[in-house]
Design an enzyme around this catalytic site. Structure first.
Site, PDB file in Angstrom:
ATOM      1  CG  HIS A 111     -14.480  41.010  31.452  1.00 26.01           C
ATOM      2  ND1 HIS A 111     -14.747  40.890  30.110  1.00 26.01           N
ATOM      3  CD2 HIS A 111     -13.129  40.964  31.569  1.00 26.01           C
ATOM      4  CE1 HIS A 111     -13.604  40.785  29.447  1.00 26.01           C
ATOM      5  NE2 HIS A 111     -12.621  40.815  30.309  1.00 26.01           N
ATOM      6  CB  SER A 157     -10.536  39.383  28.204  1.00 31.16           C
ATOM      7  OG  SER A 157     -10.797  40.739  28.374  1.00 31.16           O
TER       8      SER A 157
HETATM    9  C1  GCU Z   1      -9.202  45.843  28.831  1.00 35.82           C
HETATM   10  C2  GCU Z   1      -9.380  46.095  27.352  1.00 35.82           C
HETATM   11  C3  GCU Z   1     -10.201  44.994  26.673  1.00 35.82           C
HETATM   12  C4  GCU Z   1      -9.647  43.638  27.016  1.00 35.82           C
HETATM   13  C5  GCU Z   1      -9.488  43.477  28.504  1.00 35.82           C
HETATM   14  C6  GCU Z   1      -8.770  42.215  28.965  1.00 35.82           C
HETATM   15  O1  GCU Z   1     -10.420  45.965  29.477  1.00 35.82           O
HETATM   16  O2  GCU Z   1      -9.964  47.354  27.192  1.00 35.82           O
HETATM   17  O3  GCU Z   1     -10.210  45.172  25.275  1.00 35.82           O
HETATM   18  O4  GCU Z   1     -10.473  42.636  26.472  1.00 35.82           O
HETATM   19  O5  GCU Z   1      -8.699  44.544  29.030  1.00 35.82           O
HETATM   20  O6  GCU Z   1      -8.121  41.566  28.198  1.00 35.82           O
HETATM   21  O7  GCU Z   1      -8.833  41.914  30.150  1.00 35.82           O
END
Ligand code: GCU
Length: 433
Positions: free
Chosen positions: A411, A269
């Site tokens: 995710h 992420s």
């Molecule tokens: C949010 C953000 C993402 C990121 C994510 C994370 O969803 O919008 O860009 O990758 O957090 O790091 O968990």
């Protein structure tokens, strides 16, 4: 950890319920209003990584190395992440804090090594947790370096792992450290990793730079004295985290337990964005893994699918440079796109991974970055993405020096992901099983 909205959740009744009951945070509101419809992806033309700023064609590895690579690196530094500071190695100090050789029922040893960035000042510092296979005692092993989101002790239920880094955890403020012990353990396939003969090294990312917008006053930012916070290319949070991971590698280079020429930097992420940026700048890393890194990571900005440049800059202004904000309504003016971030890692192996329900991170855009980095990998004499032309079905890893998969599910980092990363490492380091 993140705001994920599957298409189902985006139904009108759900939206009304949410809107009616609570005020949405900025990222939630953006996630609800994002485009998840492939037919609405605008027409775009990607910048050609093999055409220099002056329009000339890049046809040799030397021209890539001496002309084009520096141009693209500069574009990312200036427009997106900010500079990547040099380190004052004379100020780095490493201190052994703990050794525990009964981790995973005796299969592994955990060592905690404290890294002072600005010795003799005690702060800022970071604690590296090295999980080492006991089967390979007395020999240096290749390693995965992967930052964690909530503290070392959240990666395992084992109470012998101290909860010290907890204090810095802005995400955990007000909680008892033991309440979050092991909460992220499903993301840490330590047993699989050590069984395969690898070490896993982790650091709590907010020890490097707390993840909130404080005008770059905390974390390692006070050490970046050669830069002006007002400048449009000041090293923002992702640069700071990536810089911290490079300092982790400085430390690993001094450790007899680790083969520091064989370290793969891996991140999930926002930390996947960080891993890509770290690997792009620091060519000592033998490979890079981007797990569900999305916008500002592997996903192409020009597709504007899921999270966009505009929304990410509003939700997380401290992750990127001030210059990046100007592109919210004109992504096609960006001199670069994210396939070129992947290309900066060439010829070193890179793995881009997506998850099928992680539409916010735009799995197709992540794949297209991997695919469009291929010409650079080929110019440099590798087999690139191995002739792949289409995004594969779920759970079907593809590629060669550039690899890609789209795992079924949300995710996250799962055992399936780790199984692929271990195979990826095996292929880099010539391990036959
Ligand atoms: C949010 C953000 C993402 C990121 C994510 C994370 O969803 O919008 O860009 O990758 O957090 O790091 O968990």
């Amino acid at each position: 950890m993140r705001f994920h909205f599957s298409n189902k959740l985006l139904s009108l009744p759900f939206a009304l319920l949410v809107l009616g009951t609570a005020a949405l945070s900025l990222p939630q509101a953006f996630a609800q209003n994002a485009n998840y419809d492939e037919s609405k992806v605008p027409q775009y033309v990607l910048p050609d990584p093999l055409v220099a700023n002056d329009g000339s064609k890049i046809e040799t590895p030397e021209a890539w190395k001496n002309i084009r690579r520096p141009e693209i690196l500069k574009q990312f530094q200036t427009e997106m992440f900010g500079k990547f500071p040099e380190a004052d190695l004379s100020k780095l100090k490493f201190e052994d804090v703990m050794t525990y050789d009964k981790f995973l029922d005796g299969k592994a040893t955990v060592k905690i090594v404290r890294v002072y960035f600005n010795y003799p000042e005690k702060a800022p510092k970071m604690d590296l947790m090295l999980v080492l296979p006991n089967s390979k005692k007395d020999q240096p092993v290749p390693a995965f370096l992967m930052p964690n989101f909530q503290g070392l002790h959240t990666t395992t239920d084992d109470v012998n792992i101290p909860a010290e880094t907890f204090e810095a955890a802005t995400r955990n403020k007000g909680k008892n450290p033991e309440d979050v012990r092991g909460v992220a353990k499903s993301r840490w396939a330590f047993e699989k990793i050590v069984d395969a003969g690898y070490a896993c090294v982790t650091v709590y990312y907010e020890e490097i730079d707390p993840d909130f917008d404080d005008g770059f006053k905390n974390g390692v930012h006070p050490l970046f004295t050669n830069f002006n916070i007002e400048d449009g290319d000041y090293p923002a949070a992702i640069s700071a985290w990536a810089w911290g991971l490079s300092r982790a590698l400085d430390c690993l280079e001094t450790r007899p337990e680790i083969d520091a020429k064989k370290v793969i930097v891996l991140g999930h992420s926002r930390l996947g964005k960080t891993a890509l940026w770290c690997g792009a700048n620091d060519e000592r890393f033998a490979g890079v893994v981007s797990n569900d890194s999305g916008c500002g990571g592997a996903a192409l900005s020009r597709r504007e699918f899921g999270e966009t440049v505009k929304s990410i800059n509003k939700s997380f202004p401290h992750w990127f440079t001030k210059n990046f904000r100007a592109y919210g309504d004109r992504v096609n003016d960006l001199p670069m796109d994210e396939h070129e971030l992947v290309a900066l890692i060439a010829p070193r192996p890179v793995y881009v991974a997506s998850a099928s329900e992680d539409l916010w991170a735009d799995p197709k855009g992540e794949f297209l970055s991997a695919l469009n980095a291929d010409p650079v990998y080929r110019l440099l004499g590798t087999d690139g993405i191995g002739g792949v032309t289409e995004q594969p079905d779920v759970d079907t890893p593809v590629g060669a020096t550039i690899r890609y998969h789209k795992r079924t599910g949300k995710h996250d980092v799962t055992d399936f992901d780790w199984e692929q990363y271990i195979k990826f490492a095996d292929s880099i380091f010539g391990v036959e099983r």
